[in-house]
Design an enzyme around this catalytic site. Structure first.
Site, PDB file in Angstrom:
ATOM      1  N   ASP A  18      -0.735  -0.535  -3.959  1.00  0.00           N
ATOM      2  CA  ASP A  18      -1.528   0.660  -3.622  1.00  0.00           C
ATOM      3  C   ASP A  18      -2.728   1.202  -3.262  1.00  0.00           C
ATOM      4  O   ASP A  18      -3.564   1.338  -4.232  1.00  0.00           O
ATOM      5  CB  ASP A  18      -0.571   2.432  -4.149  1.00  0.00           C
ATOM      6  CG  ASP A  18      -0.254   3.388  -3.222  1.00  0.00           C
ATOM      7  OD1 ASP A  18       0.428   3.939  -2.114  1.00  0.00           O
ATOM      8  OD2 ASP A  18      -1.159   4.512  -3.424  1.00  0.00           O
ATOM      9  N   MET A  19      -2.982   1.803  -1.969  1.00  0.00           N
ATOM     10  CA  MET A  19      -4.797   1.460  -2.430  1.00  0.00           C
ATOM     11  C   MET A  19      -4.920   3.323  -2.534  1.00  0.00           C
ATOM     12  O   MET A  19      -3.790   4.600  -2.721  1.00  0.00           O
ATOM     13  CB  MET A  19      -5.108   2.302  -0.885  1.00  0.00           C
ATOM     14  CG  MET A  19      -4.754   1.021   0.720  1.00  0.00           C
ATOM     15  SD  MET A  19      -5.869  -1.000  -0.367  1.00  0.00           S
ATOM     16  CE  MET A  19      -6.740  -0.129  -0.435  1.00  0.00           C
ATOM     17  N   TYR A  23      -7.042   7.597   3.079  1.00  0.00           N
ATOM     18  CA  TYR A  23      -7.830   7.860   4.178  1.00  0.00           C
ATOM     19  C   TYR A  23      -9.151   8.410   3.493  1.00  0.00           C
ATOM     20  O   TYR A  23     -10.290   8.471   4.189  1.00  0.00           O
ATOM     21  CB  TYR A  23      -6.910   9.713   4.431  1.00  0.00           C
ATOM     22  CG  TYR A  23      -5.813   8.969   4.971  1.00  0.00           C
ATOM     23  CD1 TYR A  23      -5.028   7.331   5.244  1.00  0.00           C
ATOM     24  CD2 TYR A  23      -4.449   9.821   6.148  1.00  0.00           C
ATOM     25  CE1 TYR A  23      -3.626   7.089   5.532  1.00  0.00           C
ATOM     26  CE2 TYR A  23      -3.965   9.516   7.110  1.00  0.00           C
ATOM     27  CZ  TYR A  23      -3.743   8.315   7.337  1.00  0.00           C
ATOM     28  OH  TYR A  23      -2.371   8.110   7.370  1.00  0.00           O
ATOM     29  N   ARG A  60      -9.347  15.982  -7.520  1.00  0.00           N
ATOM     30  CA  ARG A  60      -8.054  15.807  -7.745  1.00  0.00           C
ATOM     31  C   ARG A  60      -8.734  16.726  -9.908  1.00  0.00           C
ATOM     32  O   ARG A  60      -8.509  17.264  -9.797  1.00  0.00           O
ATOM     33  CB  ARG A  60      -7.859  14.810  -7.875  1.00  0.00           C
ATOM     34  CG  ARG A  60      -7.135  14.551  -6.638  1.00  0.00           C
ATOM     35  CD  ARG A  60      -6.051  12.702  -7.659  1.00  0.00           C
ATOM     36  NE  ARG A  60      -5.844  12.210  -5.535  1.00  0.00           N
ATOM     37  CZ  ARG A  60      -5.282  11.466  -5.434  1.00  0.00           C
ATOM     38  NH1 ARG A  60      -3.823  11.298  -6.523  1.00  0.00           N
ATOM     39  NH2 ARG A  60      -5.529  10.720  -4.348  1.00  0.00           N
ATOM     40  N   ASP A 120      -0.739   2.438   3.673  1.00  0.00           N
ATOM     41  CA  ASP A 120      -1.151   2.185   2.046  1.00  0.00           C
ATOM     42  C   ASP A 120      -0.623   1.010   1.036  1.00  0.00           C
ATOM     43  O   ASP A 120      -1.418   1.062   0.517  1.00  0.00           O
ATOM     44  CB  ASP A 120      -2.143   3.051   1.978  1.00  0.00           C
ATOM     45  CG  ASP A 120      -1.665   3.728   1.090  1.00  0.00           C
ATOM     46  OD1 ASP A 120      -0.060   3.883   1.169  1.00  0.00           O
ATOM     47  OD2 ASP A 120      -2.345   4.429  -0.321  1.00  0.00           O
ATOM     48  N   GLU A 121       0.485   0.148   1.020  1.00  0.00           N
ATOM     49  CA  GLU A 121       0.959  -0.499   0.450  1.00  0.00           C
ATOM     50  C   GLU A 121       1.838  -1.638   0.775  1.00  0.00           C
ATOM     51  O   GLU A 121       2.250  -1.106   1.714  1.00  0.00           O
ATOM     52  CB  GLU A 121       2.383   0.644  -0.058  1.00  0.00           C
ATOM     53  CG  GLU A 121       1.822   1.820  -0.627  1.00  0.00           C
ATOM     54  CD  GLU A 121       3.446   2.985  -1.095  1.00  0.00           C
ATOM     55  OE1 GLU A 121       4.511   1.997  -0.728  1.00  0.00           O
ATOM     56  OE2 GLU A 121       3.342   4.070  -0.434  1.00  0.00           O
TER      57      GLU A 121
HETATM   58  N1  DCP Z   1      -0.604  10.492   3.642  1.00  0.00           N
HETATM   59  C1  DCP Z   1      -0.487  11.287   4.875  1.00  0.00           C
HETATM   60  N2  DCP Z   1       0.305  12.740   4.788  1.00  0.00           N
HETATM   61  C2  DCP Z   1       1.099  12.947   3.542  1.00  0.00           C
HETATM   62  C3  DCP Z   1       1.204  11.700   2.513  1.00  0.00           C
HETATM   63  C4  DCP Z   1       0.296  10.656   2.851  1.00  0.00           C
HETATM   64  O1  DCP Z   1      -1.010  11.675   5.745  1.00  0.00           O
HETATM   65  N3  DCP Z   1       1.953  13.645   3.480  1.00  0.00           N
HETATM   66  C5  DCP Z   1      -1.864   9.402   4.254  1.00  0.00           C
HETATM   67  C6  DCP Z   1      -2.607   9.775   3.975  1.00  0.00           C
HETATM   68  C7  DCP Z   1      -3.174   9.170   2.687  1.00  0.00           C
HETATM   69  C8  DCP Z   1      -2.628   7.968   2.807  1.00  0.00           C
HETATM   70  O2  DCP Z   1      -0.965   8.483   4.123  1.00  0.00           O
HETATM   71  O3  DCP Z   1      -4.286   8.790   2.153  1.00  0.00           O
HETATM   72  C9  DCP Z   1      -1.159   7.326   1.529  1.00  0.00           C
HETATM   73  O4  DCP Z   1      -1.057   8.259   1.136  1.00  0.00           O
HETATM   74  P1  DCP Z   1      -0.273   7.745  -0.595  1.00  0.00           P
HETATM   75  O5  DCP Z   1       0.662   8.636  -0.574  1.00  0.00           O
HETATM   76  O6  DCP Z   1      -1.078   6.042  -1.471  1.00  0.00           O
HETATM   77  O7  DCP Z   1      -2.004   8.480  -1.392  1.00  0.00           O
HETATM   78  P2  DCP Z   1      -3.605   8.287  -0.748  1.00  0.00           P
HETATM   79  O8  DCP Z   1      -3.946   7.180  -0.959  1.00  0.00           O
HETATM   80  O9  DCP Z   1      -4.010   9.689  -0.090  1.00  0.00           O
HETATM   81  O10 DCP Z   1      -3.589   9.102  -2.699  1.00  0.00           O
HETATM   82  P3  DCP Z   1      -3.396   7.936  -4.326  1.00  0.00           P
HETATM   83  O11 DCP Z   1      -4.327   7.740  -4.444  1.00  0.00           O
HETATM   84  O12 DCP Z   1      -1.699   9.344  -5.202  1.00  0.00           O
HETATM   85  O13 DCP Z   1      -2.530   6.913  -3.616  1.00  0.00           O
HETATM   86 CA    CA Z   2      -2.088   5.433  -1.972  1.00  0.00          CA
HETATM   87 CA    CA Z   3       1.115   4.923  -0.438  1.00  0.00          CA
END
Ligand code: DCP
Ligand code: CA
Ligand code: CA
Length: 642
Positions: A18-19, A23, A60, A120-121
């Site tokens: 998972d990235m 974004y 964060r 992203d996974e």
């Molecule tokens: N995303 C979105 N709306 C949301 C959740 C996520 O548009 N309610 C988008 C933005 C995130 C991407 O999807 O960057 C991936 O979501 P993740 O849940 O994997 O969260 P992140 O990658 O941002 O953070 P983490 O490092 O916790 O995985």
């Molecule tokens: Ca992620």
């Molecule tokens: Ca994710």
């Protein structure tokens, strides 16, 4: 409802990657000045600074969370950099993030089967790669253990910071471990290598979980973030699940998880161990009961699918509070925009990946003015997907009208729509023959756009009944930005970011594809590679400015609503299933029938095309058989609406 899959014969090595703050990382790569700064990506919406959808780990630390608005984030983290999501069609445009996800997947897919699970996974099946590694370095793998691998978090491995590296080396090089655990250690080394490569080539960091199945790998990937990996040895599974709240488990976040908590007083996954399999089956049915029994023990037989591309395409938007759409005109306007985007993405998928989607589904959330009726939901509706923006818009509008009709029943009252989405699903590869022919229908020098060469405007999957939401279950791997309803959100109109990976559960439909193409695109007066020139025609007007390409016109009237949708397609098509090329009215007319093809010509065609044309003959025969009433559809009466 979840279903238990049989356990694999041999132990697998599975990773979930998972990235990190995805974004944000994409935006930081676009603008390197943002690197290292507290940063968040915000929705296209100026109200209170927009809703945060991705938050960097620097931000964060200040307590900034995804649920906040930009203004709120600025209060607790004044130095935060807010970046707006790009906009197209009046809503968020996620293309740059999708493309970035694809870059990563290309690298991750190098070592084993790879399943794209969301934007992203991914899941990776590294079993074979791990076996090879173990064969090559059977006694002690020291030389292949990278610095990154030595930063792994191994669940259940006790170590303090002083002897951490030593205990990790020991863990990786244990000679007394069983085969299964040695493979897992190899998996961890491979994932560390892959993550390092992703960083080197894309500048993105990611986190990963490595375990013997998908469920455990997924749980582990989020345990240590960012830029870390977590390994789940079999010996640590029991402890991991003993403390894991049921709601954190995939598929237990909703009603099933709530029922476990309230009805069985099961709070952690480990609590399920107190119930026998028959008992769980008694409560939740055979399949779900067995699935629960298995997850309590950390079993999950689900395979990693070989799929690098999204399972579906969805575009949606929410209209909270006063933004609710209250007229069919406004709904239509928005639907048109959503469909336009969907159509563009389908076209790109078709051109780049030679894939077609077969089902169009419309989802909406609605309310009735002055009626408190939480149970009556706007039903989701599906129909066969026809390619071409106008057709998708037309069909989506019909689906909406049908949904609204069901939603309102006989009530003649005001209504409002608070979210709308259109999804294209049941995506499959174009069968080889057709993909080959596409090359002949496109200009070689312009493979990707619709402005040159021919376009498949309409791919219709026949025989699919119009389904309601009850049948079309949505498994949502995507995201919906909270609409902040109760908080009073006067101007907010946030996108429902419908991710690429919604699945419509199998509706038990399988049928032929009817490819037809009443053109509506821009001009295609080029005809450099058209197969049509190989065939004689009744009308020799091959100079026609615009041609459509209909094939296998297997149209039926088994279901009233489907036939309504299809009837738009059928107008002017032959009823005998012949291949017919039909120009639109403003163009020179010419037709073509299979009967006109001299079979001896076929042998002279390029091999790929021979196969396809023979398929037409075959389909033509099939169709005439079907028309006599032998099609399976004749055994079923039209679907009744519930
Ligand atoms: N995303 C979105 N709306 C949301 C959740 C996520 O548009 N309610 C988008 C933005 C995130 C991407 O999807 O960057 C991936 O979501 P993740 O849940 O994997 O969260 P992140 O990658 O941002 O953070 P983490 O490092 O916790 O995985
Ligand atoms: Ca992620
Ligand atoms: Ca994710």
């Amino acid at each position: 409802m979840p279903i238990a899959r049989p356990e694999p014969q041999e132990p697998r090595v599975i990773a979930h990657v998972d990235m990190d703050c995805f974004y944000v990382q994409v935006e930081q790569r676009r603008n390197p000045e943002l690197r290292g700064l507290p940063t968040a990506v915000v929705q296209y919406n100026s109200w209170k600074g927009g809703g945060l959808i991705a938050v960097s780990y620097e931000a964060r630390k200040f307590g900034v969370k995804r649920s906040m608005r930009g203004d709120e984030a600025k209060k607790i983290c004044p130095s935060i950099q807010l970046v707006q999501v790009p906009v197209a069609h009046g809503k968020a445009d996620l293309n740059i993030y999708r493309a970035a996800g694809s870059e990563v997947i290309e690298i991750l897919a190098m070592r084993g089967k790879c399943e794209r699970a969301s934007i992203d996974e991914v899941y990776l099946d590294l079993t074979d790669a791990a076996k090879s590694m173990l064969l090559e370095t059977p006694s002690g793998m020291l030389e292949s253990i990278t610095e990154e691998a030595l930063k792994s978090n191994i669940l259940g491995l006790s170590s303090d910071s002083n002897n951490r590296e030593r205990s990790l080396i020991e863990w990786f090089c244990r000679t007394d471990a069983d085969h299964q655990e040695k493979l897992l250690a190899c998996g961890a080394i491979i994932v560390a290598q892959l993550r390092a490569k992703v960083l080197e080539e894309t500048k993105f960091t990611c986190s990963a979980g490595i375990a013997h199945n998908k469920m455990l790998a997924k749980l582990a990937s989020s345990m240590h973030k960012p830029a870390q990996q977590t390994v789940v040895p079999s010996s640590s599974v029991k402890d991991l699940l003993a403390s894991l709240p049921v709601k954190k488990m995939k598929q237990l976040g909703g009603k099933l998880g709530s029922s476990l908590q309230t009805d069985l007083r099961v709070n952690t996954v480990g609590d399920l161990l107190n119930f026998t399999e028959p008992k769980l089956q008694e409560y939740y049915g055979i399949n779900t009961g067995t699935w629960l029994w298995k997850i309590a023990r950390g079993f999950c037989g689900e395979e990693v699918k070989d799929r690098l591309l999204p399972k579906s395409h969805g575009c949606g938007k929410t209209f909270p509070g006063p933004q609710a759409l209250r007229t069919t005109v406004s709904v239509r306007n928005w639907l048109n925009q959503l469909c336009e985007e969907l159509s563009e993405r389908l076209q790109v998928d078709l051109n780049q990946n030679k894939r077609v989607a077969h089902t169009l589904t419309l989802h909406a959330s609605a309310f009735k003015e002055n009626v408190i009726d939480f149970h009556w939901k706007f039903p989701s509706k599906s129909c066969p997907l026809r390619y071409g923006t106008l057709k998708i818009q037309e069909d989506a509008t019909k689906l909406f009208d049908s949904g609204l009709h069901d939603f309102l029943g006989s009530q003649n009252i005001s209504w409002g729509i608070t979210s709308l989405s259109v999804t294209a699903s049941k995506i499959s590869d174009i069968p080889n023959g057709r993909s080959s022919i596409l090359r002949f229908l496109h200009c070689n020098d312009s493979p990707s756009t619709s402005s040159e060469g021919y376009e498949y405007d309409s791919l219709v999957l026949n025989d699919i009944p119009l389904t309601t939401g009850n049948d079309a279950h949505l498994e949502n791997d995507g995201y919906m930005i909270s609409t902040q309803k109760g908080k009073g959100c006067p101007f907010a109109s946030e996108e429902k970011v419908v991710e690429d990976h919604k699945t419509i559960a199998d509706q038990g439909i399988s049928t032929d594809i009817n490819i037809s193409g009443a053109s509506q695109g821009k001009m295609r007066n080029k005809e450099p590679y058209s197969i049509l020139k190989f065939f004689p025609s009744r009308d020799s007007s091959f100079s026609t400015r615009k041609r459509s390409f209909d094939s296998l016109g297997q149209v039926h009237s088994g279901c009233d609503k489907v036939s309504k949708v299809n009837s738009m397609e059928q107008e002017g098509t032959p009823s005998d299933g012949n291949v017919q090329h039909r120009a639109s009215e403003q163009c020179d007319q010419w037709t073509f029938s299979i009967a006109d093809i001299d079979p001896s010509v076929i042998d002279e065609l390029p091999l790929e095309i021979q196969k396809e044309v023979r398929g037409w003959f075959h389909a033509s025969k099939q169709t005439s058989i079907n028309r006599r009433g032998s099609s399976i559809i004749h055994y079923f009466s039209p679907m009744k609406k519930s």
